[in-house]
Design a protein around this motif. Sequence first.
Motif, mmCIF file in Angstrom:
data_model
loop_
_atom_site.group_PDB
_atom_site.id
_atom_site.type_symbol
_atom_site.label_atom_id
_atom_site.label_comp_id
_atom_site.label_asym_id
_atom_site.label_seq_id
_atom_site.Cartn_x
_atom_site.Cartn_y
_atom_site.Cartn_z
ATOM 1 N N GLY B 47 -29.478 -117.801 83.295
ATOM 2 C CA GLY B 47 -30.577 -117.412 82.524
ATOM 3 C C GLY B 47 -30.655 -115.731 82.206
ATOM 4 O O GLY B 47 -31.657 -115.228 81.743
ATOM 5 N N GLU B 48 -29.548 -115.161 82.769
ATOM 6 C CA GLU B 48 -29.622 -113.615 82.178
ATOM 7 C C GLU B 48 -28.860 -113.510 80.881
ATOM 8 O O GLU B 48 -28.602 -114.382 80.095
ATOM 9 N N ALA B 49 -29.016 -112.325 80.496
ATOM 10 C CA ALA B 49 -28.596 -111.779 79.099
ATOM 11 C C ALA B 49 -27.434 -110.981 79.305
ATOM 12 O O ALA B 49 -27.639 -109.865 79.930
ATOM 13 N N ALA B 50 -26.431 -111.280 78.385
ATOM 14 C CA ALA B 50 -25.344 -110.409 78.431
ATOM 15 C C ALA B 50 -25.495 -109.485 76.939
ATOM 16 O O ALA B 50 -25.545 -109.942 75.976
ATOM 17 N N VAL B 51 -25.692 -108.034 77.339
ATOM 18 C CA VAL B 51 -25.696 -107.311 76.054
ATOM 19 C C VAL B 51 -24.758 -106.321 75.972
ATOM 20 O O VAL B 51 -24.187 -105.665 76.965
ATOM 21 N N THR B 52 -24.309 -106.078 74.858
ATOM 22 C CA THR B 52 -23.191 -105.351 74.404
ATOM 23 C C THR B 52 -23.456 -104.292 73.335
ATOM 24 O O THR B 52 -24.118 -104.611 72.190
ATOM 25 N N ALA B 53 -23.124 -103.072 73.659
ATOM 26 C CA ALA B 53 -23.299 -102.003 72.667
ATOM 27 C C ALA B 53 -21.962 -101.733 72.187
ATOM 28 O O ALA B 53 -20.981 -101.278 73.105
ATOM 29 N N VAL B 54 -21.618 -101.657 70.908
ATOM 30 C CA VAL B 54 -20.287 -100.974 70.412
ATOM 31 C C VAL B 54 -20.554 -99.810 69.869
ATOM 32 O O VAL B 54 -21.483 -99.634 69.131
ATOM 33 N N LEU B 55 -19.833 -98.622 70.444
ATOM 34 C CA LEU B 55 -20.207 -97.121 69.977
ATOM 35 C C LEU B 55 -18.598 -96.807 69.191
ATOM 36 O O LEU B 55 -17.512 -97.353 69.723
#
Lengths: 248, 489
Positions: B47-55
Amino acid sequence: MFDSLKVRLNQGWQYIPDPRRAVPAGFKGRPVISAAPCGTGCTKCADACPTKAIGLEPVRIDLGRCIFCTECVAVCPEKKFEFTPETRMGAASRSGLTVSAGGPPPSPVDASAALKSLFGRSLKLRQVSAGGCNGCELELNALANVNFDLQRYGIEWVASPRHADGLVLTGPLTQNMADAVQLSWDAMPEPRFVVAFGACAISGGPFMESPVLDRGFLDRVGPVLYVPGCPPHPLTFVSAILDLLGVG
Amino acid sequence: MSSLTALAVDVPGLAALDARAWSAEVRAALARGERLVTLYGRPAEGGEAAVTAVLQAPQGGLGVLRATLPPEQGWHTLSREFPAAQCFEREVHEQLGVRVADHPWLKPVRYEGANLRKMKDYPFYKLEGKEVHEVAVGPVHAGVIEPGAFRFMCLGETVHHLEIQLGYQHRGVEGLLLKGDPRSLTPLVETVAGDTSIAHAWAYCAALEALAGCAVPEDAEASRAFALELERVAMHLAGLAGLAADIGFQQGASTYGRLRTTAINTSMRLCGSRFGRGWLRPGGSRAAMDGELAKLVGANLALLAGDIAVINRAFLGAWTVRDRFAGVGTVSRRAALELGLVGPSARASGVALDQRAFGAGVYAALPVPTSVQDSGDCWARAVLRIEEIAVSLKWLTDALERTRTFKPERAALGALAPNRLSVAVCEGWRGEVVHCLETDARGGLLHYKVQDPSLRNWFGLAFAVRENEISDFPICNKSFDLSYCGNDL
């Protein structure tokens, strides 16, 4: 001033004199399927088709689903498929969009005496995009350019559905546009009709399996004209609408 | 090597940060001058969320920061310090229900999923005051154009604030991309934003090829770049035709319009579609050009260059044109940077951002000079597109000198590497198109994130019309020329 004249001089005459006879070089349009026998149990074309447009026994293409990607040409061991530059493939019925192996090409749209008497000399169209990708919208806009010059037939785009005789729908009809499509239609005075432009409007196209479509409007109001393509060539639309109105 | 800005990493090798560490690292990267390319999420285990930031670093290198967090915990908004994050945080909140504390306006970006058809539950931002009046436009507009709703808060003729509400075009693209064979998605990708078929197809192909460890034949890569510039020329011409029509400069409308026909018919000669559909496929290209066709393509390019130069002189030399565009819809360089604008919308405000300038692959051999304008107004956006057409035509002519033939060729595509994240960024005519693909432990496609430049640039338009007259909106809108379906997916 001189630049202005030079622009005019360079432009010359760009209009296509007879859109129904024009054959755009290189265009992948109306397919022809040869009657050559298929390999036993071969389903390669149907398997490769991204929009499930191909039926078997006999091999046939539903132009209402076809996006003219020509994957079937690449995979067929018998080389049965060919996409010709012919743009004239509009139909007045959904069943009129089927091309079968060895069969005759689909017949041009029959003229409607009723529509001719109503709109043969003046037709105002309102376009509504309901999930269109801007491919169909660009080609419909192109109809008003100096090449296709749709206005010469008395056919024009109008800004308000109140001024429109025909509703040209593009896109697979999203749920988020369902109300707006119905409201646009309700705002049009009778007599009125619907044209389904492009694979998405006709069948859902590449989005046919999306759970967020609402195609109920087309079930309630059947189109009088189907214009296949992804997007359709402007010539496909011109020919189909002129045929339907019995113009020229 | 790929000509696009790209990155592929093993997901297990990524440090899975918690929310606090992740947002601190993103803040630190942005503070030292890196740029947020995208920020998105997907459901993760438990139930978690995987969050990705691309810089992206100023030299073009990409980096990834990944957090795994409980949605109800979320993170404290980045948007107040870095407004460029606003649309991404709204999207993550909409798609995954992740809490983004203290975000100024968490309105859905497209009303998907549970929000579908609940637009009325999210009222427009309201201004109070006796002199304030509202103008509602859309979703159906007065032309042959896609739908979207605009709400203007006006004081007299002056627009104080514009809120743009989209989502009408939502077709469930990202869900559909996870069905079927991930190697056969091009027809769907080509219609994400159908006026940007090539850029989206290329970003998809490059990201997929990185996962499959596939080396694209050099000729095929050159042919893709050729397709991309033809698309840019055609769409910039369409935009200029629209701009000319909107200000009643009829000669510009008809001439730029018919020249677009020449550009798209050139694409049609090479691949059968006026929009370049079918040109690109994973592993290579399907376009065919022999010596005879190369002559015709060369003649078309020469005709375009010649005729465009003349209409440009008439268009740019007319004081009526300059007077109508200059000083209208201005976005300062600082605002463009803060809002994270991309593509011509950024370059017209003095931001020299162009993925082609990083010089990978075909762009190393044949560089594309970056066009920049400084004034940030409608005039700058028009002049920039005129300049970019000239640059692209020159590039196409030079490319044709080097390559007289394209043959359909495709390298074989093997299985996709498991647990891998691949990002590809392609500079389409509207700006950077970003595709992020992630595989699961068996090499199946776990997640597909598509980003059209319009997602970020719509806010630039809203910002540009502030304190302008409401009658200036059509030319501001056309000068940005954004995609509705590219935003709505």
